[in-house]
Design an enzyme around this catalytic site. Structure first.
Site, short mmCIF file in Angstrom:
data_model
loop_
_atom_site.label_atom_id
_atom_site.label_comp_id
_atom_site.label_asym_id
_atom_site.label_seq_id
_atom_site.Cartn_x
_atom_site.Cartn_y
_atom_site.Cartn_z
N CYS A 77 0.82 -1.21 0.00
CA CYS A 77 0.00 0.00 0.00
C CYS A 77 0.86 1.27 0.00
CB CYS A 77 -0.99 -0.06 1.15
SG CYS A 77 -2.43 0.95 0.84
N HIS A 170 -3.29 -4.87 1.99
CA HIS A 170 -2.60 -5.09 3.28
C HIS A 170 -2.52 -6.57 3.64
CE1 HIS A 170 -2.24 -1.00 5.22
NE2 HIS A 170 -3.02 -0.72 4.19
N GLU A 172 -0.80 -8.07 5.79
CA GLU A 172 -0.56 -8.31 7.23
C GLU A 172 -1.87 -8.32 8.02
OE1 GLU A 172 -0.37 -5.54 5.72
OE2 GLU A 172 -0.86 -3.86 7.05
N1 GLN Z 1 -3.65 6.49 1.06
C1 GLN Z 1 -2.40 6.24 1.69
C2 GLN Z 1 -1.28 7.08 1.06
O1 GLN Z 1 -1.48 7.68 0.06
C3 GLN Z 1 -2.01 4.78 1.61
C4 GLN Z 1 -3.00 3.97 2.39
C5 GLN Z 1 -2.46 2.73 3.00
O2 GLN Z 1 -1.25 2.49 3.07
N2 GLN Z 1 -3.34 1.94 3.52
O3 GLN Z 1 -0.23 7.14 1.58
#
Ligand code: GLN
Length: 193
Positions: A77, A170, A172
């Site tokens: 992410c 995610h 994890e």
């Molecule tokens: N929206 C977040 C960002 O731009 C990322 C979201 C996440 O890691 N769950 O950093």
């Protein structure tokens, strides 16, 4: 072999405990010295702008770039956002270790976060996996040397190169450690143990 987890912000504790449950050596990485003892690194989800700022402040930015040129990094992410070469709406530098373009918050706001099945190709076999998407990014372009490992509907959600593994969700936050196991195997092959 030791897999470090970048612990400046975000969901690092869950990655750390998953690695511990798998019986692997791990370490929370907050300084250049912490990183030096690691064979691989996980950059967790969180807030990519905050993570960038804190890494720069703590002298971790350049060491992580150099680390990722030689050793495996898994970004999830926000971790993927940091690794990408192209993030149009980030406004900050990225590590530039993975040739993909990434659109932040591509599914909408926090309330548009969701859980759904994704299809992953790990080791030549297609598997269903539960993807937890939290203000997730989308990969809008992937470079010629980037292998696509997973999709959610039409969207690319997981990719790899020789050193880098990255996903938009995610891993994890489920009980399933398949992705962490895949990263562990990738690391073992690369460092030859
Ligand atoms: N929206 C977040 C960002 O731009 C990322 C979201 C996440 O890691 N769950 O950093």
């Amino acid at each position: 072999m030791r897999i470090g987890v970048l612990a400046v912000q975000g969901d690092y504790a869950k990655h750390h405990s998953m690695l511990l449950q798998m019986g692997l050596k791990t370490r929370l990485v907050r300084t250049d010295a912490d990183l030096a003892g690691c064979d691989a690194l996980i950059i967790p989800g969180g807030e990519s702008t905050t993570m960038t700022t804190v890494m720069q402040k703590h002298g971790l930015w350049q060491p992580v770039i150099e680390f990722g040129r030689q050793k495996p990094i898994m970004g999830t992410c926000a971790g993927l956002i940091l690794l990408a070469t192209e993030v149009p709406d980030h406004g900050l530098p990225t590590l530039g270790l993975l040739d993909v373009a990434v659109i932040r918050n591509a599914y909408g706001r926090q309330v548009d976060s969701f859980v759904d099945q994704v299809t992953l190709d790990l080791n030549g076999k297609l598997n269903k996996y539960t993807g937890v998407f939290i203000r997730a990014p989308k990969i809008s372009r992937s470079g010629a040397n980037v292998k696509i490992l997973g999709y959610h509907q039409q969207d690319i959600v997981m990719v790899e190169t020789e050193h880098i593994l990255a996903c938009t969700f995610h891993p994890e936050l489920t009980e399933d450690d398949a992705i962490h196991r895949y990263f562990h195997t990738k690391t073992s092959k690369l460092i030859g143990c």
